[in-house]
Design a protein around this motif. Structure first.
Motif: not given
Length: 253
Positions: A110-123
């Motif tokens: 997965g691209a680094p952007l994937l982790a960013g999406y998951l973190k944004a969802g949690q926020e």
């Protein structure tokens, strides 16, 4: 790799009709609608993401008068078909099967952007979920129909292990046009086009039935002329293609 298979000889090259309320960034407001023209059908050219759909849709189908389509019932068959190899969804293990023919695994890259999406969802207050678990409201990483990093298609999972069976018959360069039924509306054979000829084959006895129809909608289309003694239904034969040409796969009990 699948991006190269779409709109190729392995794809039926369908497009959607122009959309009034979407696809504004596409030519003529229409996009490609990939449908596999290869052994394994669309499972050979898709993106391998394994998502079963929303449980409420299944419950709604049963409420419309279709017994056995409720989510609780179909879940048994999803699990029976699945061999879950992943480690990400330990908390929803009861929604996954082990030992089935279809391999399902964690997404390996997965691209680094994937982790960013998951973190944004949690926020935003959403949970990281299993999309094939009890709920689909949240953010998730897709499960993949893969085995050891390779594609787990219908051909790989179901057909290849059955190639030596005497009740499996594959005809390449063939195109099914009709399903033949007996007087009791049981499937007894198929009519198909092969090398310019129209043929009818596979007449089974009363205890046998053809299974699995791929591209049912084509057999139901108005440009297919049905005889009085034939009707169309789902799952009597499996259509795919062999060596990038249409073929027919038929099994018997």
């Amino acid at each position: 790799m699948n991006a190269f298979l779409m709109q190729s000889e392995s794809d039926w090259n369908y497009f959607t009709v122009p959309q009034k309320h979407g696809l504004f960034n596409y030519n003529n407001n229409a996009c490609a609608f990939p449908l596999g023209r290869v052994v394994g059908g669309s499972s050979t050219i898709n993106w391998m993401m394994y998502v079963r759909g929303n449980r409420r849709d299944y419950d709604h189908w049963q409420a419309l008068g279709n017994p056995g389509w409720d989510y609780h019932t179909v879940l048994r068959y999803f699990k029976k078909a699945e061999h879950y190899r992943g480690t990400r969804n330990k908390n929803t293990a009861e929604y996954h099967g082990r030992g089935g023919p279809l391999s399902v695994d964690d997404k390996r890259w997965g691209a680094p952007l994937l982790a960013g999406y998951l973190k944004a969802g949690q926020e935003l207050g959403y949970s990281i979920i299993d999309a094939n678990g009890p709920e689909q409201i949240g953010f998730s990483v897709a499960d993949m129909t893969q085995v050891n990093g390779g594609r787990s298609s219908v051909a790989q999972s179901y057909l290849r292990p059955a190639l030596d069976r005497g009740n499996l018959h594959i005809v390449s360069r063939a195109h099914v046009t009709q399903i033949l039924f007996d007087d009791e509306k049981r499937a007894v054979g198929v009519t198909y086009e092969h090398l310019g000829k129209r043929l009818s084959e596979w007449k089974w006895d009363e205890d046998s039935v053809a299974r699995h129809l791929y591209r049912v909608s084509q057999l139901l289309s108005t440009d297919v002329q049905l005889q009085q003694d034939t009707v169309c239904c789902s799952y009597p034969a499996l259509m795919c293609s062999f060596n990038k040409t249409p073929c027919v796969v038929v099994t018997q009990h």
